[in-house]
Structure formats: C-alpha cells, structure tokens
Design a protein around this motif. Structure first.
Motif, PDB file in Angstrom:
ATOM      1  N   TYR A 176      17.515 -20.518 -40.955  1.00  0.00           N
ATOM      2  CA  TYR A 176      17.557 -21.782 -41.691  1.00  0.00           C
ATOM      3  C   TYR A 176      18.825 -21.859 -42.538  1.00  0.00           C
ATOM      4  O   TYR A 176      19.503 -22.895 -42.576  1.00  0.00           O
ATOM      5  CB  TYR A 176      16.317 -21.908 -42.581  1.00  0.00           C
ATOM      6  CG  TYR A 176      16.181 -23.240 -43.275  1.00  0.00           C
ATOM      7  CD1 TYR A 176      16.231 -24.429 -42.552  1.00  0.00           C
ATOM      8  CD2 TYR A 176      15.989 -23.320 -44.644  1.00  0.00           C
ATOM      9  CE1 TYR A 176      16.095 -25.649 -43.168  1.00  0.00           C
ATOM     10  CE2 TYR A 176      15.856 -24.538 -45.284  1.00  0.00           C
ATOM     11  CZ  TYR A 176      15.908 -25.706 -44.545  1.00  0.00           C
ATOM     12  OH  TYR A 176      15.783 -26.920 -45.164  1.00  0.00           O
ATOM     13  N   GLY A 177      19.164 -20.753 -43.211  1.00  0.00           N
ATOM     14  CA  GLY A 177      20.386 -20.733 -44.010  1.00  0.00           C
ATOM     15  C   GLY A 177      21.629 -20.924 -43.167  1.00  0.00           C
ATOM     16  O   GLY A 177      22.539 -21.688 -43.531  1.00  0.00           O
ATOM     17  N   LEU A 178      21.692 -20.244 -42.020  1.00  0.00           N
ATOM     18  CA  LEU A 178      22.855 -20.383 -41.132  1.00  0.00           C
ATOM     19  C   LEU A 178      22.966 -21.800 -40.587  1.00  0.00           C
ATOM     20  O   LEU A 178      24.076 -22.340 -40.448  1.00  0.00           O
ATOM     21  CB  LEU A 178      22.755 -19.382 -39.979  1.00  0.00           C
ATOM     22  CG  LEU A 178      22.856 -17.899 -40.341  1.00  0.00           C
ATOM     23  CD1 LEU A 178      22.667 -17.029 -39.111  1.00  0.00           C
ATOM     24  CD2 LEU A 178      24.195 -17.584 -41.003  1.00  0.00           C
ATOM     25  N   SER A 179      21.816 -22.423 -40.294  1.00  0.00           N
ATOM     26  CA  SER A 179      21.853 -23.801 -39.775  1.00  0.00           C
ATOM     27  C   SER A 179      22.351 -24.775 -40.836  1.00  0.00           C
ATOM     28  O   SER A 179      23.069 -25.741 -40.530  1.00  0.00           O
ATOM     29  CB  SER A 179      20.463 -24.209 -39.268  1.00  0.00           C
ATOM     30  OG  SER A 179      19.541 -24.272 -40.340  1.00  0.00           O
ATOM     31  N   MET A 180      21.996 -24.525 -42.097  1.00  0.00           N
ATOM     32  CA  MET A 180      22.485 -25.396 -43.172  1.00  0.00           C
ATOM     33  C   MET A 180      23.999 -25.241 -43.350  1.00  0.00           C
ATOM     34  O   MET A 180      24.715 -26.223 -43.560  1.00  0.00           O
ATOM     35  CB  MET A 180      21.772 -25.062 -44.485  1.00  0.00           C
ATOM     36  CG  MET A 180      20.305 -25.429 -44.495  1.00  0.00           C
ATOM     37  SD  MET A 180      19.597 -25.297 -46.138  1.00  0.00           S
ATOM     38  CE  MET A 180      20.342 -26.691 -46.941  1.00  0.00           C
ATOM     39  N   ILE A 181      24.479 -24.013 -43.274  1.00  0.00           N
ATOM     40  CA  ILE A 181      25.928 -23.787 -43.398  1.00  0.00           C
ATOM     41  C   ILE A 181      26.654 -24.415 -42.215  1.00  0.00           C
ATOM     42  O   ILE A 181      27.735 -25.011 -42.373  1.00  0.00           O
ATOM     43  CB  ILE A 181      26.216 -22.276 -43.496  1.00  0.00           C
ATOM     44  CG1 ILE A 181      25.642 -21.716 -44.800  1.00  0.00           C
ATOM     45  CG2 ILE A 181      27.722 -22.001 -43.440  1.00  0.00           C
ATOM     46  CD1 ILE A 181      25.675 -20.209 -44.913  1.00  0.00           C
ATOM     47  N   GLY A 183      25.592 -27.038 -40.577  1.00  0.00           N
ATOM     48  CA  GLY A 183      25.565 -28.483 -40.808  1.00  0.00           C
ATOM     49  C   GLY A 183      26.615 -28.923 -41.808  1.00  0.00           C
ATOM     50  O   GLY A 183      27.209 -30.008 -41.674  1.00  0.00           O
ATOM     51  N   ALA A 184      26.891 -28.071 -42.805  1.00  0.00           N
ATOM     52  CA  ALA A 184      27.872 -28.434 -43.838  1.00  0.00           C
ATOM     53  C   ALA A 184      29.307 -28.261 -43.365  1.00  0.00           C
ATOM     54  O   ALA A 184      30.191 -29.036 -43.742  1.00  0.00           O
ATOM     55  CB  ALA A 184      27.630 -27.586 -45.087  1.00  0.00           C
ATOM     56  N   THR A 185      29.555 -27.230 -42.542  1.00  0.00           N
ATOM     57  CA  THR A 185      30.939 -26.910 -42.155  1.00  0.00           C
ATOM     58  C   THR A 185      31.288 -27.391 -40.752  1.00  0.00           C
ATOM     59  O   THR A 185      32.470 -27.527 -40.417  1.00  0.00           O
ATOM     60  CB  THR A 185      31.172 -25.390 -42.208  1.00  0.00           C
ATOM     61  OG1 THR A 185      30.280 -24.733 -41.300  1.00  0.00           O
ATOM     62  CG2 THR A 185      30.934 -24.855 -43.607  1.00  0.00           C
ATOM     63  N   GLY A 186      30.276 -27.628 -39.922  1.00  0.00           N
ATOM     64  CA  GLY A 186      30.531 -28.084 -38.560  1.00  0.00           C
ATOM     65  C   GLY A 186      30.992 -26.998 -37.613  1.00  0.00           C
ATOM     66  O   GLY A 186      31.516 -27.281 -36.538  1.00  0.00           O
ATOM     67  N   SER A 187      30.792 -25.734 -37.995  1.00  0.00           N
ATOM     68  CA  SER A 187      31.242 -24.640 -37.142  1.00  0.00           C
ATOM     69  C   SER A 187      30.285 -23.458 -37.212  1.00  0.00           C
ATOM     70  O   SER A 187      29.674 -23.192 -38.249  1.00  0.00           O
ATOM     71  CB  SER A 187      32.640 -24.175 -37.551  1.00  0.00           C
ATOM     72  OG  SER A 187      33.067 -23.082 -36.763  1.00  0.00           O
ATOM     73  N   LEU A 188      30.164 -22.749 -36.065  1.00  0.00           N
ATOM     74  CA  LEU A 188      29.401 -21.504 -36.024  1.00  0.00           C
ATOM     75  C   LEU A 188      30.309 -20.295 -36.139  1.00  0.00           C
ATOM     76  O   LEU A 188      29.825 -19.175 -36.309  1.00  0.00           O
ATOM     77  CB  LEU A 188      28.611 -21.421 -34.707  1.00  0.00           C
ATOM     78  CG  LEU A 188      27.486 -22.439 -34.515  1.00  0.00           C
ATOM     79  CD1 LEU A 188      26.995 -22.413 -33.069  1.00  0.00           C
ATOM     80  CD2 LEU A 188      26.336 -22.161 -35.467  1.00  0.00           C
ATOM     81  N   ASP A 189      31.600 -20.506 -36.023  1.00  0.00           N
ATOM     82  CA  ASP A 189      32.582 -19.430 -36.095  1.00  0.00           C
ATOM     83  C   ASP A 189      32.765 -18.996 -37.552  1.00  0.00           C
ATOM     84  O   ASP A 189      33.069 -19.825 -38.417  1.00  0.00           O
ATOM     85  CB  ASP A 189      33.905 -19.894 -35.500  1.00  0.00           C
ATOM     86  CG  ASP A 189      34.933 -18.783 -35.422  1.00  0.00           C
ATOM     87  OD1 ASP A 189      35.532 -18.459 -36.472  1.00  0.00           O
ATOM     88  OD2 ASP A 189      35.140 -18.231 -34.332  1.00  0.00           O
TER      89      ASP A 189
END
Length: 497
Positions: A176-181, A183-189
């Motif tokens: 959940y935390g990673l998904s929020m980050i 969503g905020a940054t637009g990147s998984l990298d």
C-alpha cells in the motif's frame, strides 16, 4: 533487447534458481535419511554463489540491468555473499537436528532454503518497487513453509499460521505504501522516485503517508516494535534449525531492502522517516530488553534479544541526515555502522543457535535456560562458544558485539545533536539492562550443577564450523578494522550511484 549487462547482473540468482530445481529433482532418487547427496549439492551451490558475489563485490563496479529494475553494486554483493555464507552455516548446523526429527523426508528443507535465499538476493538487488515486492514474497512464502515443516508438531504449525497472518498484513502495508509513492511520483523505478521527490514538485503529505506504510512493512521484516508480535512466537514455535534460518540471513536482506527504499529512493524524506525509526528504535530497546529479563525459554529470550539488537541498527540508520542536510561523511559513517552491526549480529546468532542445536537430541529440544546447567562440566568447548556469543550480544569487549555497538553510538554522538546524544545514553543504559539476561545464561552454564550427565557430541563438520564461527567473533572483535572498512567502502560506492 536484453544486453549482456542484464544477464551479468543476475548470474548468481540464475545459479540459485537452476540449482534449486536440480536439487529438488536429484532428491527424488535419494534414499538416505540424512539426505547426504542433496546436502552436499546444496553446500556446493552456496559456495559457488558466495564466491561469485565476493568477486562482484571486490570488482566494485555498479551496473544496472533489465531496464534499471536490477542493480548490482558493492553493498548488495557483499550482503548477498554474507547471506549465502549464513545459509551455508545454517545448513551445516541444522541437518543433524532436522534428520533426527524426520524433517528431511523429501528434501524440501534444502530446496525451500535455496528459494528463500533467492528471495533475499532479489530484495537486495532490487531497483524497482515491483522487484522489491517479488523478492519479499518469494522469501516469505518459502519461510512460511519452512516453519511448518514439522507437519506433525502442533507448535510449529501454530507458529507458521501466526507468521503467515502477520506476514500477509505486513506485506499489505508495504504494498500500500509503495502504491501511494508510485501514485505520487508516477514511477516504480527507485532512482526516478528519488529524482521526482528531490525536484519538489510532488505533494509532500501524500509521500509522507506512503512512507509511513513502507516503514511499517520494513519494521515487520526487521522485527522491531511495534511490529514485533510474531518474533517471540515464531522463534519459539519453529523447529530450532528453521528459527536459525529465519533469525540470520533474512536480517541482511531486510537491511538491504531498507537501504534501497529509504536511502536510495526516499532520502529527501529522511527528516520524516528518521523520526519514525527513532521511535521504533527506542521502543525496541526498551521492550526487547525488559521482556528479555522475564524469559526462561532461551529461544524466546534470543527473540527479544533480536528485537533490541535491531533497535541498535535503527539507531544507525536514523543518524545519517541532520535537519534534512545530507552530509556525506555523516551519512557514510551512520549507514556503514548499521551494516557492520547487522553482519556481526548475524554471525553471533549463527553460533548461538548452533550450540542450541548441538544440545538438542532426539526427543529433547534443549530450549529452556535450565537445560544449559553445568554445560561447562559436560563440554567446556561448547560452553565457551556460547559464552563468547552471549558476551558479544551484551557488547562486552573484546567481542565483536562491543565494537558494533560502539560504532553505532559513535555515529550518534558525532552528529552533535542533543537528542542523538541522549539516545546514545539511553542505548547504553538499555544495553546494561540487557547484559543481565545474557550473563544469567553464562552463570547457569558455569556455576549450576548439570541436570544430566549426557555427553555433547556433534559431527565433524558441525564442530569445525562452530569453532571457526566462534573464533571469528573474537578475531573480528580484536581486529574489526577490515570488516568495518569493507562496510564503509560498500556504502560509499552504493551512495555514489
């Protein structure tokens, strides 16, 4: 197109995966109760993987593969090397115990151990949120199965259920935390997340909220308060060989994942996550040591010891950035001391549980502190090894644990912050309290009358490895500079990229 660098970045992982499958197939034809062919193949695999990672680490080159999803650097390679060595020692200590309890019927212990190590490698080498989560799930799913390996033992099955339920909840927090980050940054990298946050164009509140959940997930894997509920129950309920596996190498992977997420990705938010780590560290030191005083079961005592020891690691991690200002020397000092602490703690844990496994025999677990009564009269060597481990955990010189604690305290004090100096004083007081329950076991071993006259015996490979393991605690305590320099160099190279 996949280039050679991408394959180079994951060669050790490929070796682990292929050999885990090969060992599972080979084991189908093995009839030996002790699974000797499977055991030897597993050890050879771990030796090859450890040597490969050591070569990568010595080379010192950092490279990215698979579209920047995987990173191979000096810090990651050393952590993987140490994890492979820890798993190798675990297999040596655990095989006689597992064979006596009919846990080697199908060889699952070796295959699942290699798969759990593969999960650790993926976590440590991840440069993408999805890869981090993939590694975490591979490790945890294999761990759940290992804890429940004694299917006819109700306590092990109960521990596995608790581990599974709480582990699933922690994985949900992290995801959940990673998904929020994301969503905020637009990147998984992870690198792009760092750049986006550093640019300052993102809503701070959303990122902080996501960071809270990420820290909660990391706190579970490290086993720190208030996410420590599983540690005592799983340590006590799992077969001792599996307790050793869970309490050693995964700590290195958890540290690696913490460095990747919090330092490589969320360093601009250090002011926020350091406060959370500080609260978790204080609570872990307090509850871990006070609860440890009450324990009569040595596995449960070592579980609370783990909680307090991980509190020291958090103290190192939260002392790098001062008032949001990134001072290179302070950051390197703090994170290298935390890495040194984790590595030496794992080394100490291996030897301590090695002695517990030695004293266990068919039909007898040797889990109570009273079971160690008069051990010095029955076996001075193994009593001496256990005493070295307990002195190291208590931070008594010249054991390596003393230097590990000193390096973390030095990182705190050198920041010059009043709050950090107060934390250092608090940590010293908690260490003094914790020393009581370590020294209590030493007193039982050396001054109480033995409850049994049974001689302590062990196979040659176990005796040799255990002796070398204990000697390393003393040698590294007398000459800590080499390992400390290695950790400092690894952190410097990791931060430079």
């Amino acid at each position: 197109m996949i280039d050679n660098i991408s394959w180079l970045a994951i060669y050790p992982e490929i070796v682990l995966l292929v050999m885990a499958c090969v060992i599972a197939l080979v084991d189908l034809g093995v009839k030996s109760r002790t699974r000797t062919p499977t055991y030897i193949l597993t050890l050879l695999t771990l030796v090859v993987v450890a040597v490969l990672e050591a070569m990568y680490a010595r080379n010192g080159t950092t490279f990215y593969g698979w579209g920047n999803m995987v990173v191979s650097d000096s810090m990651g390679s050393w952590l993987k090397c140490f994890a492979a060595v820890a798993m190798m020692i675990t297999m040596v200590y655990g095989r006689p115990y597992a064979a006596d309890r009919d846990m080697l019927r199908g060889g699952e212990m070796f295959t699942l151990s290699l798969l759990s190590l593969l999960g650790m490698f993926v976590m440590i080498g991840a440069n993408n949120f999805l890869v981090v989560y993939l590694g975490l799930e591979l490790l945890t799913l294999a761990s759940y199965a290992l804890v429940a390996l004694r299917r006819d033992h109700s306590q092990s099955v109960e521990a596995a259920m608790k581990y599974f339920v709480l582990g699933a909840m922690a994985s949900g927090f992290l995801l959940y935390g990673l998904s929020m980050i994301y969503g905020a940054t637009g990147s998984l990298d992870i690198g792009q997340v760092f750049q986006a946050i550093n640019g300052g164009q993102i809503r701070h509140q959303v990122l902080v909220f996501g960071t809270v959940f990420v820290v909660a997930g990391l706190g579970f894997k490290l086993g720190v308060v208030p996410f420590h509920m599983w540690v005592p129950d799983v340590y006590q309920g799992a077969p001792t060989a599996i307790t050793l596996l869970i309490g050693s190498a995964p700590k290195l992977a958890a540290f690696g994942m913490t460095m990747r997420l919090l330092v490589d990705g969320l360093l601009p938010l250090a002011f926020d996550w350091q406060q959370m780590l500080m609260v978790m560290a204080v609570c872990s030191l307090l509850i871990g040591n006070l609860a440890g005083l009450q324990q009569t079961n040595i596995k449960r005592m070592l579980a609370y010891s783990t909680i307090s020891q991980m509190g020291f690691v958090l103290l190192g991690l939260m002392s790098g950035v001062i008032h949001g200002n990134v001072d290179t020397s302070a950051v390197e000092n703090a994170y290298s001391s935390a890495m040194f602490y984790v590595v030496t703690y794992v080394l100490t844990t291996l030897a301590a549980f090695g002695v517990i496994l030695l004293l266990a025999r068919d039909g007898f677990e040797s889990e109570e502190i009273s079971d160690f009564a008069g051990l010095n009269q029955r076996s001075p060597l193994y009593a001496g090894v256990m005493a070295l481990c307990l002195f190291s955990m208590a931070g008594i010189p010249p054991m390596v644990g003393f230097y590990a604690k000193l390096s973390v305290l030095q990182a705190l004090v050198s920041s010059g912050e009043t709050s950090h100096i107060a934390l250092a004083v608090f940590a010293v007081v908690m260490s003094l309290i914790g020393a009581f329950y370590y020294l209590r076991v030493v007193k039982v071993m050396y001054f109480d009358k033995p409850l049994t006259a049974t001689n302590v015996s062990a196979p040659l490979d176990v005796r040799t490895v255990l002796t070398l393991n204990a000697a390393a605690l003393l040698v590294l305590g007398l000459l800590p500079g080499g390992l400390m320099s290695l950790c400092a160099d690894a952190i410097v190279r990791a931060l430079a990229t």
